[in-house]
Write a protein that holds these residues in place. Structure first.
Motif, short mmCIF file in Angstrom:
data_model
loop_
_atom_site.label_atom_id
_atom_site.label_comp_id
_atom_site.label_asym_id
_atom_site.label_seq_id
_atom_site.Cartn_x
_atom_site.Cartn_y
_atom_site.Cartn_z
N ALA A 230 -26.47 -63.21 -98.30
CA ALA A 230 -26.79 -62.04 -99.10
C ALA A 230 -27.75 -62.33 -100.25
O ALA A 230 -27.66 -63.35 -100.93
N LEU A 231 -28.67 -61.39 -100.47
CA LEU A 231 -29.45 -61.32 -101.70
C LEU A 231 -28.74 -60.46 -102.74
O LEU A 231 -28.92 -60.65 -103.93
N THR A 232 -27.93 -59.52 -102.26
CA THR A 232 -27.23 -58.58 -103.12
C THR A 232 -25.99 -59.24 -103.71
O THR A 232 -25.07 -59.62 -102.98
N GLU A 233 -25.95 -59.37 -105.02
CA GLU A 233 -24.89 -60.14 -105.66
C GLU A 233 -23.51 -59.52 -105.53
O GLU A 233 -22.49 -60.21 -105.62
N HIS A 234 -23.45 -58.19 -105.28
CA HIS A 234 -22.16 -57.52 -105.22
C HIS A 234 -21.48 -57.66 -103.85
O HIS A 234 -20.31 -57.31 -103.71
N ALA B 207 -22.17 -61.99 -96.37
CA ALA B 207 -22.14 -62.50 -97.75
C ALA B 207 -22.79 -63.88 -97.85
O ALA B 207 -23.41 -64.20 -98.88
N PRO C 238 -20.44 -60.34 -101.93
CA PRO C 238 -19.23 -61.17 -101.84
C PRO C 238 -18.01 -60.54 -102.51
O PRO C 238 -16.91 -60.56 -101.95
N GLN C 239 -18.21 -59.93 -103.68
CA GLN C 239 -17.08 -59.32 -104.39
C GLN C 239 -16.53 -58.10 -103.65
O GLN C 239 -15.33 -57.80 -103.73
N SER D 144 -37.37 -58.69 -97.58
CA SER D 144 -36.27 -58.65 -98.54
C SER D 144 -35.86 -57.22 -98.88
O SER D 144 -34.67 -56.97 -99.16
N GLU E 192 -27.71 -54.62 -96.96
CA GLU E 192 -26.59 -55.15 -97.72
C GLU E 192 -25.96 -54.09 -98.62
O GLU E 192 -24.73 -54.04 -98.77
N THR E 193 -26.79 -53.22 -99.17
CA THR E 193 -26.26 -52.13 -100.00
C THR E 193 -25.38 -51.20 -99.17
O THR E 193 -24.32 -50.75 -99.63
N GLN F 278 -32.01 -56.00 -98.48
CA GLN F 278 -31.20 -55.44 -99.56
C GLN F 278 -30.69 -54.05 -99.21
O GLN F 278 -29.56 -53.68 -99.58
#
Length: 417
Positions: A356-360, A353, A362-363, A310, A317-318, A314
């Motif tokens: 994704a584990l990173t919530e930002h 997305a 999708p946005q 994980s 994804e970042t 992350q």
């Protein structure tokens, strides 16, 4: 990512408009020279077989006429299909077989069976040569292993055709062995990665000066990493596979560059750069699926998911979030196509997305999607109808945005899922 109703409606309308522009294929040019457009038909990137995928997917979703598929299949097969060294997932018999399975599952079965026999024979011969090359301690050419015309692309087809096929097991074992270091191209030098190619950089004239490693998803080592990771997500785990995934992931992370707007990757690493551990590329270039952060970050995310890591996931994804939020990088995108344009960025981000584990994450796609909707109908330097470089790929990306539950198997030609 959740699109607004107006975004979905606009994506659906533009997808329909583009599909309607691709109703009938142009008459083929029967000049059979190497530069002839005749050969584009069997190219998933430029030609008719990519348009067959578009119409097949839309028809399966009840939004198009399935009769539109056949004329494009005929146009793609009006010349002998290639199984030669230049063929692969994006060109020749493998591209046509992939398209038929994707566009019209359950149909064209005798034709697909004949194509599969040729593809299996060609893949086995290529594996013979690659395994001998590894045994001899020689360096590979990029098209030995890449996604576009190499063994990674052929493995992608095999994975989606028949995951239990022994030929796929052999091919994945080859990719695992590809990660073993090789001697330096220069006597007495330090070892280089097993995917180090002796050829000059694209566009380079003169001697190769020791060759290079390619970091692009289309032609470089991210392709083998993606296939190894996706195969593991499909439940295929071979001896050394986890270690190979870690080896390539660690190497890509080693060449991740810090930047004020977020991390980025160089497109290539040359031997002088490898020796000093630093790239001469001073800043990020155009972000895209084929080269740059979107494609690499998605592959590293897939690898981390397969490994159950994980922290690495992350981190990947970042990197993607920072890229998609950086106007300085995004303003370098100049066309709407899949390979290196807005469609590829949006589709790669959308696939990332979903995992994704990173919530930002999708946005962060909002800007890329808006730009795709704004520029989807822009003229391109070369107006190809095909999937990777042309209108069919733009239309299918918009279709996916408008209909997120549509079958996404066609995206496997990019190894993003």
């Amino acid at each position: 990512m959740t699109l607004t109703s107006s975004q979905r409606a606009r994506a659906a309308a533009i997808s329909q408009q583009l599909a309607d522009q691709l109703t009938e294929p142009p008459q083929p040019n029967f000049d059979d020279g190497p530069a002839s457009g005749l050969w584009h038909g069997q190219a998933l990137s430029k030609g008719a077989i990519g348009v067959a995928v578009l119409h097949g997917v839309r028809a399966r979703d009840g939004l198009g006429d399935p009769a539109r598929v056949l004329p494009w299949v005929r146009a793609a097969t009006c010349a002998p299909l290639s199984v030669a060294a230049g063929s692969g997932l994006w060109f020749g018999a493998p591209a046509v077989a992939f398209a038929l399975r994707t566009a019209a599952p359950g149909r064209y079965l005798p034709t697909i069976a004949k194509l599969d026999a040729s593809i299996d024979d060609a893949t086995a011969l290529r594996l013979d040569a690659a395994e001998q090359r590894i045994s001899d301690g020689r360096h590979p050419t990029a098209d030995e292993f890449d996604l576009v015309r190499g063994l990674t692309g052929l493995g992608t087809y095999l994975l989606h055709r028949s995951p239990a096929d022994p030929l796929l097991t052999r091919l994945l074992t080859y990719l695992i062995n590809l990660t073993a270091p090789l001697p330096s191209p220069h006597p007495g030098g330090a070892a280089v990665p097993g995917w180090w190619t002796p050829s000059p950089l694209p566009g380079q004239t003169g001697p190769a000066d020791g060759g290079h490693a390619n970091l692009g998803a289309a032609h470089g080592i991210p392709g083998p990493l993606a296939l190894l990771a996706i195969a593991m997500r499909h439940g295929i785990t071979l001896p050394g596979q986890a270690e190979a995934i870690d080896t390539i992931s660690s190497w890509l992370e080693q060449w991740r560059q810090p930047g004020p707007a977020g991390p980025w990757w160089p497109e290539h690493i040359t031997l002088p750069e490898l020796r000093v551990g630093a790239t001469r590329q001073v800043t990020s270039r155009r972000p895209s699926w084929c080269y740059g952060t979107p494609g690499i970050a998605r592959v590293l995310q897939l690898a981390a998911i397969a490994a159950g890591d994980s922290e690495r996931q992350q981190s990947a994804e970042t990197a993607l979030v920072r890229c998609l939020s950086d106007p300085g990088q995004l303003r370098q995108i100049t066309d709407p196509a899949l390979c290196h344009g807005w469609s590829g960025v949006a589709l790669t981000g959308l696939a990332a997305a979903e995992d994704a584990l990173t919530e930002h994450l999708p946005q962060s796609l909002t800007f890329a999607v808006d730009e795709l909707l704004e520029h989807a109908l822009d003229p391109m330097p070369e107006e190809y109808p095909g999937l990777i470089l042309g209108k069919a790929g733009i239309a299918l990306t918009l279709h996916q945005l408008a209909h997120p539950h549509s079958e996404a198997a066609w995206q496997s030609c990019l190894l993003i899922n």
